[in-house]
Enzyme design. Structure first.
Site, PDB file in Angstrom:
ATOM      1  N   LEU A 155       0.867  -1.173   0.000  1.00 47.11           N
ATOM      2  CA  LEU A 155       0.000   0.000   0.000  1.00 47.11           C
ATOM      3  C   LEU A 155       0.905   1.226   0.000  1.00 47.11           C
ATOM      4  O   LEU A 155       1.985   1.203   0.588  1.00 47.11           O
ATOM      5  CB  LEU A 155      -0.896   0.023   1.247  1.00 47.11           C
ATOM      6  CG  LEU A 155      -1.910  -1.112   1.403  1.00 47.11           C
ATOM      7  CD1 LEU A 155      -2.638  -0.983   2.740  1.00 47.11           C
ATOM      8  CD2 LEU A 155      -2.917  -1.127   0.260  1.00 47.11           C
ATOM      9  N   ASP A 156       0.460   2.292  -0.668  1.00 52.91           N
ATOM     10  CA  ASP A 156       1.223   3.529  -0.660  1.00 52.91           C
ATOM     11  C   ASP A 156       1.440   4.003   0.780  1.00 52.91           C
ATOM     12  O   ASP A 156       0.657   3.684   1.682  1.00 52.91           O
ATOM     13  CB  ASP A 156       0.492   4.621  -1.437  1.00 52.91           C
ATOM     14  CG  ASP A 156       0.394   4.312  -2.919  1.00 52.91           C
ATOM     15  OD1 ASP A 156       1.228   3.536  -3.418  1.00 52.91           O
ATOM     16  OD2 ASP A 156      -0.521   4.860  -3.564  1.00 52.91           O
ATOM     17  N   LYS A 157       2.461   4.808   0.973  1.00 52.18           N
ATOM     18  CA  LYS A 157       2.807   5.301   2.308  1.00 52.18           C
ATOM     19  C   LYS A 157       1.604   5.891   3.035  1.00 52.18           C
ATOM     20  O   LYS A 157       1.397   5.616   4.219  1.00 52.18           O
ATOM     21  CB  LYS A 157       3.916   6.356   2.182  1.00 52.18           C
ATOM     22  CG  LYS A 157       4.297   7.029   3.489  1.00 52.18           C
ATOM     23  CD  LYS A 157       5.333   8.119   3.263  1.00 52.18           C
ATOM     24  CE  LYS A 157       5.638   8.864   4.558  1.00 52.18           C
ATOM     25  NZ  LYS A 157       6.606   9.971   4.350  1.00 52.18           N
TER      26      LYS A 157
ATOM     27  N   ARG B 164      -5.901   5.671  -7.687  1.00 55.16           N
ATOM     28  CA  ARG B 164      -5.644   7.111  -7.762  1.00 55.16           C
ATOM     29  C   ARG B 164      -5.656   7.588  -9.210  1.00 55.16           C
ATOM     30  O   ARG B 164      -6.230   8.634  -9.532  1.00 55.16           O
ATOM     31  CB  ARG B 164      -4.308   7.426  -7.097  1.00 55.16           C
ATOM     32  CG  ARG B 164      -4.267   7.069  -5.617  1.00 55.16           C
ATOM     33  CD  ARG B 164      -2.847   7.054  -5.061  1.00 55.16           C
ATOM     34  NE  ARG B 164      -2.246   8.377  -5.114  1.00 55.16           N
ATOM     35  CZ  ARG B 164      -0.964   8.615  -4.840  1.00 55.16           C
ATOM     36  NH1 ARG B 164      -0.149   7.598  -4.526  1.00 55.16           N
ATOM     37  NH2 ARG B 164      -0.478   9.832  -4.899  1.00 55.16           N
TER      38      ARG B 164
END
Length: 313
Positions: A140-142, A240
């Site tokens: 998962l993205d930060k 996104r």
């Protein structure tokens, strides 16, 4: 766990002409092909007693011997960090990743990562890739929160990676987006790195991998909406990108929504959130050992819930 020690396999006559690493990966499915290649490079694989290369072609009939050394300590240091565990058993652990936490150590993030936290929290790691470390199945993205599954041993890692690759995993996200998207929709595009902005990805490419996103709008606000998203493929930044390129970027998405100006309650909600409004809400998959269906749900983080409250006022 994948026990250390010797293994032998006689290549059948019909294996003639096959690459050694590909054949061994099929003969020993508990290992990934990259793991097999690592063992070959380290000199732990021989054919009829002779050293070999991963690209060696089989004649058929060779006795292939493979030695698995005991796992060594992982390079990242264990750190006592806040970590919410949603599920844990002897094969895997599912965590509710917090915002701001990077999954794996890398450039600029040598510590404070999910891997550092897991090395402290999980006491029964069996080893992955020859190291006593957790097996990262997906990322998962930060600044994305929510469900993330990690393997404790090599067999679980291989099985879970296969499940993700074959789309046998249910992944549902919640997102706060600008504007009012349709009640529901399916976004299906080719997908690749942006030709100009190399840190970004795009669905507007002529060649690339397939990317499929399905969404349902759960709630409309003034100038924003809460969207439930099913991720049918797992491309980097996929949700996104797809939502942004459909005209509805995530709130606070500096990379894909920087041009979207907010006002009123949306601006207040963004100020309260301060990060991209994406949460990995639900995760469902078959347990790699038992086959039993596992369905996990991560509660909304405080900042996401607070932003929704602002939008509802």
């Amino acid at each position: 766990m994948v026990a250390p020690g010797p293994r032998e396999h006689r290549a059948p006559p019909e294996a003639r002409g096959e690459r050694l690493d590909q054949h061994l990966a099929r003969a020993f499915p508990e290992f990934t092909r990259s793991r097999i290649q690592g063992l070959i490079e380290a000199g732990h694989v021989r054919a009829d007693g002779r050293p070999v290369k991963a690209s060696s072609r089989l004649r058929g009939g060779e006795l292939l011997s493979l030695h698995v050394p005991p796992p060594v300590a992982a390079l990242p240091e264990a750190e006592e960090l806040p970590l919410e565990v949603l599920h844990e058993d002897r094969d895997l652990v599912v965590v509710n990743k917090a915002a701001g936490m990077v999954v794996h150590p890398g450039a600029g993030h040598a510590s404070g990562t999910l891997v550092n936290a897991l090395l402290h929290r999980v006491k029964d790691l069996a080893g992955v890739g020859g190291e006593l470390r957790p097996g990262i199945v997906h990322r998962l993205d930060k600044d994305t929160t929510g469900c993330l599954v990690v393997a404790k041993n090599e067999q679980a890692l291989v099985a879970l990676q296969k499940a993700f690759k074959t789309r046998a995993v249910e992944k549902t996200y919640l997102a706060l987006v600008h504007g009012h998207p349709k009640a529901e929709g399916r976004i299906e595009t080719l997908y690749g790195r942006h030709p100009v902005h190399r840190q970004r990805f795009t669905g507007k490419v002529k060649e690339g991998k397939s990317a499929v996103t399905v969404f349902r709008t759960r709630e409309f606000f003034e100038g924003a909406a809460l969207v439930e998203v099913d991720l049918l493929t797992g491309r980097t930044h996929q949700i996104r990108v797809h939502l942004s390129e459909s005209g509805h970027p995530l709130l606070c998405d500096a990379l894909y929504g920087a041009g979207r100006k907010a006002k009123g309650q949306v601006a207040q909600a963004q100020e309260r959130l301060g990060r991209q409004a994406l949460h990995a809400w639900r995760l469902g998959f078959a347990h790699p050992r038992t086959g039993k269906a596992l369905k996990l749900e991560a509660p909304l983080p405080e900042d996401f819930a607070a932003s929704m409250k602002v939008l509802r006022e």
